[in-house]
Design a protein around this motif. Structure first.
Motif, PDB file in Angstrom:
ATOM      1  N   ASP A 224       0.816  -1.217   0.000  1.00 16.79           N
ATOM      2  CA  ASP A 224       0.000   0.000   0.000  1.00 16.79           C
ATOM      3  C   ASP A 224       0.852   1.272   0.000  1.00 16.79           C
ATOM      4  N   LEU A 225       2.018   1.168   0.577  1.00 21.11           N
ATOM      5  CA  LEU A 225       2.915   2.318   0.692  1.00 21.11           C
ATOM      6  C   LEU A 225       4.347   1.799   0.702  1.00 21.11           C
ATOM      7  N   SER A 226       5.206   2.406  -0.076  1.00 18.46           N
ATOM      8  CA  SER A 226       6.586   1.909  -0.145  1.00 18.46           C
ATOM      9  C   SER A 226       7.398   2.387   1.050  1.00 18.46           C
ATOM     10  N   PHE A 227       8.433   1.612   1.364  1.00 14.14           N
ATOM     11  CA  PHE A 227       9.328   1.994   2.448  1.00 14.14           C
ATOM     12  C   PHE A 227      10.037   3.295   2.115  1.00 14.14           C
ATOM     13  N   ASP A 228      10.429   3.469   0.860  1.00 14.89           N
ATOM     14  CA  ASP A 228      11.100   4.711   0.449  1.00 14.89           C
ATOM     15  C   ASP A 228      10.192   5.918   0.624  1.00 14.89           C
ATOM     16  N   ALA A 229       8.889   5.721   0.391  1.00 12.26           N
ATOM     17  CA  ALA A 229       7.955   6.834   0.572  1.00 12.26           C
ATOM     18  C   ALA A 229       7.882   7.240   2.034  1.00 12.26           C
ATOM     19  N   ILE A 230       7.883   6.252   2.919  1.00 14.85           N
ATOM     20  CA  ILE A 230       7.866   6.555   4.357  1.00 14.85           C
ATOM     21  C   ILE A 230       9.142   7.278   4.761  1.00 14.85           C
ATOM     22  N   ARG A 231      10.284   6.801   4.264  1.00  6.96           N
ATOM     23  CA  ARG A 231      11.551   7.484   4.567  1.00  6.96           C
ATOM     24  C   ARG A 231      11.531   8.920   4.075  1.00  6.96           C
ATOM     25  N   GLY A 232      10.920   9.123   2.913  1.00  8.10           N
ATOM     26  CA  GLY A 232      10.876  10.467   2.342  1.00  8.10           C
ATOM     27  C   GLY A 232       9.988  11.428   3.109  1.00  8.10           C
ATOM     28  N   GLN A 233       9.013  10.893   3.824  1.00 12.85           N
ATOM     29  CA  GLN A 233       8.071  11.740   4.554  1.00 12.85           C
ATOM     30  C   GLN A 233       8.541  12.088   5.963  1.00 12.85           C
ATOM     31  N   HIS A 234       9.564  11.376   6.459  1.00 11.09           N
ATOM     32  CA  HIS A 234       9.952  11.551   7.856  1.00 11.09           C
ATOM     33  C   HIS A 234      11.456  11.791   7.998  1.00 11.09           C
ATOM     34  N   ASP A 235      11.823  12.415   9.103  1.00  9.68           N
ATOM     35  CA  ASP A 235      13.235  12.687   9.384  1.00  9.68           C
ATOM     36  C   ASP A 235      13.949  11.472   9.950  1.00  9.68           C
ATOM     37  N   ALA A 236      13.207  10.540  10.505  1.00  8.69           N
ATOM     38  CA  ALA A 236      13.761   9.282  10.999  1.00  8.69           C
ATOM     39  C   ALA A 236      12.652   8.237  10.925  1.00  8.69           C
ATOM     40  N   VAL A 237      13.072   6.976  10.810  1.00 11.28           N
ATOM     41  CA  VAL A 237      12.113   5.876  10.706  1.00 11.28           C
ATOM     42  C   VAL A 237      12.499   4.791  11.701  1.00 11.28           C
ATOM     43  N   LEU A 238      11.500   4.225  12.367  1.00 14.70           N
ATOM     44  CA  LEU A 238      11.723   3.109  13.278  1.00 14.70           C
ATOM     45  C   LEU A 238      10.956   1.893  12.761  1.00 14.70           C
ATOM     46  N   ILE A 239      11.663   0.782  12.581  1.00 14.61           N
ATOM     47  CA  ILE A 239      11.033  -0.468  12.161  1.00 14.61           C
ATOM     48  C   ILE A 239      10.737  -1.291  13.417  1.00 14.61           C
ATOM     49  N   ALA A 240       9.461  -1.580  13.632  1.00 10.13           N
ATOM     50  CA  ALA A 240       9.044  -2.343  14.815  1.00 10.13           C
ATOM     51  C   ALA A 240       7.944  -3.319  14.408  1.00 10.13           C
ATOM     52  N   THR A 241       8.203  -4.049  13.338  1.00  4.07           N
ATOM     53  CA  THR A 241       7.173  -4.897  12.730  1.00  4.07           C
ATOM     54  C   THR A 241       6.895  -6.177  13.498  1.00  4.07           C
ATOM     55  N   GLY A 242       7.815  -6.591  14.372  1.00  2.33           N
ATOM     56  CA  GLY A 242       7.663  -7.903  14.996  1.00  2.33           C
ATOM     57  C   GLY A 242       7.961  -9.002  13.997  1.00  2.33           C
ATOM     58  N   VAL A 243       7.707 -10.242  14.388  1.00  2.00           N
ATOM     59  CA  VAL A 243       7.903 -11.391  13.487  1.00  2.00           C
ATOM     60  C   VAL A 243       6.571 -12.134  13.381  1.00  2.00           C
ATOM     61  N   TYR A 244       6.073 -12.250  12.166  1.00  2.00           N
ATOM     62  CA  TYR A 244       4.742 -12.805  11.946  1.00  2.00           C
ATOM     63  C   TYR A 244       4.738 -14.081  11.110  1.00  2.00           C
ATOM     64  N   LYS A 245       5.857 -14.434  10.554  1.00  7.20           N
ATOM     65  CA  LYS A 245       5.921 -15.649   9.738  1.00  7.20           C
ATOM     66  C   LYS A 245       6.056 -16.856  10.671  1.00  7.20           C
ATOM     67  N   MET A 246       5.078 -17.757  10.618  1.00  5.95           N
ATOM     68  CA  MET A 246       5.088 -18.902  11.521  1.00  5.95           C
ATOM     69  C   MET A 246       5.807 -20.091  10.903  1.00  5.95           C
TER      70      MET A 246
END
Length: 478
Positions: A224-246
């Motif tokens: 829905d939204l690219s990682f690069d787009a998120i980086r472009g919108q913010h001064d810093a980015v935090l990845i806190a996705t957890g682990v969901y693959k079982m």
């Protein structure tokens, strides 16, 4: 005077809050422990020995100031106790409910080591914060001054929410992106209500919104939204996705109808508790009602599954684990609760495959024995030849642990460095990744771990991000 109220562990016995009777609690998804009364909470807090070297505090990942807020509770100074507990813990009422205290603070209590029974730290922590909510002491953490810099956080689980809270207090503009339609991550959709009722999580999310945190939900990064787009919108980015693959189980018969993964099963159950329409539940695929259920695994997720199946009306629930009770990774307290509610544990048993003709009918079970210790120090399970048997099953739930998704590939960011386990490489102090201005915390760095560790990581990362954004632009870009 303060000391007179403490050191009561010799004359006052350890008591947990009363548990609702097993036959009653197994019929609903409400929490199983009743609330401490004020007098009982003070009495149990007074058992603390106020030792000079508080091992409970040092073995808590957040280093909560446990002896001091126990003393304040014993003295009836609950508002001060809450202020102290929330100073180091973003979600004390959640940790009080779901932390494995028997392995952390309570398991290292000095009076427990001396044979007097540990202080009921988790129950007192829960009581303090629940009292704070009831009395209106929990307020949105509004910043004293707004700042122009913005931070994007990917993942609304405990690590992401803890970081959002700390960053917002400092005045940063914070946006949290999450794949689900509600924030909270596994707190919302992975942990059943009998351990953590959902309004407890939702009120914290609402508090963050009131403080100015913006949530973008139903947003799958990379789709829905690219990682690069998120980086472009913010001064810093935090990845806190957890682990969901079982992790999947192998062997013949895998893939048949009736073999499901734990997270899908738990998510559907939690969605029903919100009143959502869940087709896979309503058509019986992820519903244990009237079925013989077998859960494969011995961790906390497996415990959540077996206890959920009981509440859904399964005719029988069995848990297969390849080691014995002493070597299982899940909480012993949760195992006891499950047994009280009617779950049968089959120790030293591992799946070999599944029987059935398109729809599962049974689990092919190999009996095991414990041999020499492996690299982790636990005895390795060995197959007992000729002892196989079939365990009848209408629904098999696999709870074999979580693995990280391949984020560099999913997000189109090959320069995001990962470890050989697939977790993101991040500095253990600052949590910064190989990408400048991009940080990572929680399970996506540690691998599947505890909520309390994610909270600690999120709080630490918030401090590091604040330091990063305070640097001159030329330095931060290096």
């Amino acid at each position: 005077m303060a000391k007179d109220r403490m050191l009561q562990f010799v004359s006052v016995k350890r008591e947990m809050p009363e548990k609702r009777p097993a036959d009653l609690r197994a019929q609903d998804f409400h929490e199983i422990y009743r609330e401490f009364a004020a007098q009982k909470a003070a009495e149990q807090a007074s058992r603390c020995s106020q030792c000079g070297v508080p091992y409970c505090q040092s073995h808590c990942p957040l280093h909560n100031n446990i002896p001091d807020w126990l003393r304040m509770t014993a003295e009836g100074r609950l508002e001060e106790a809450y202020a102290l507990s929330q100073a180091t813990n973003t979600f004390p009422e959640i940790c009080g409910r779901i932390c494995p205290q028997d392995r952390l603070c309570e398991g290292n209590c000095v009076i427990e080591q001396s044979g007097h029974g540990t202080v009921t730290i988790g129950s007192v922590e829960k009581y303090i914060t629940d009292t704070a909510w009831e009395n209106g002491w929990v307020l949105p953490n509004l910043p004293a001054m707004e700042r122009s810099e913005s931070v994007g956080i990917i993942g609304a689980g405990p690590g992401g929410l803890a970081a959002a809270d700390m960053l917002r207090r400092k005045g940063f503009q914070v946006t949290v992106y999450d794949r689900y339609d509600r924030a909270g991550g596994l707190l919302t959709y992975g942990i059943p209500g009998f351990k953590l009722e959902k309004p407890v999580v939702m009120r914290r999310v609402e508090q963050l919104e009131q403080a100015g945190v913006h949530f973008v939900l139903n947003c799958r990064v990379g789709e829905d939204l690219s990682f690069d787009a998120i980086r472009g919108q913010h001064d810093a980015v935090l990845i806190a996705t957890g682990v969901y693959k079982m992790r999947d189980t192998g062997g013949p018969g895998v893939g048949q109808k009736g073999i499901v993964q734990a997270l899908d099963y738990l998510t559907s159950s939690n969605r029903k508790s919100f009143g959502d329409d869940v087709e896979a539940f309503d058509n019986g695929t992820l519903n244990a009602e009237g079925k013989r259920v077998v859960v494969i695994g011995g961790g906390d997720t497996a415990m959540d599954c077996v206890r959920t199946a009981i509440r859904q009306g399964a005719t029988s629930v069995k848990c297969l684990y390849r080691r014995d009770r002493a070597n299982m990774p899940g909480s012993q307290r949760e195992t006891q609760n499950a047994e009280e509610e009617g779950v049968e544990f089959v120790w030293l048993a591992a799946p070999k495959g599944f029987t059935g003709n398109g729809t599962v009918e049974g689990v092919m079970v190999q009996k095991m024995r414990l041999g020499a210790p492996d690299a982790s120090g636990r005895q390795s399970p060995e197959i007992i030849e000729g002892a196989d048997y079939i365990e009848p099953a209408d629904l098999v739930i696999t709870a074999l642990g979580f693995e990280p998704e391949d984020l560099p590939k999913l997000w189109g960011v090959p320069e995001l460095a990962i470890t050989r386990w697939g977790t993101i490489k991040a500095d253990f102090r600052t949590h910064e990744t190989a990408l400048p201005g991009v940080f990572a915390v929680g399970d996506i760095v540690r691998g599947a771990s505890l909520v309390v560790w994610a909270i600690r990581d999120g709080r630490e990362a918030a401090e590091a991000i604040a330091d990063f954004l305070a640097q001159p632009a030329s330095v931060a870009a290096e």
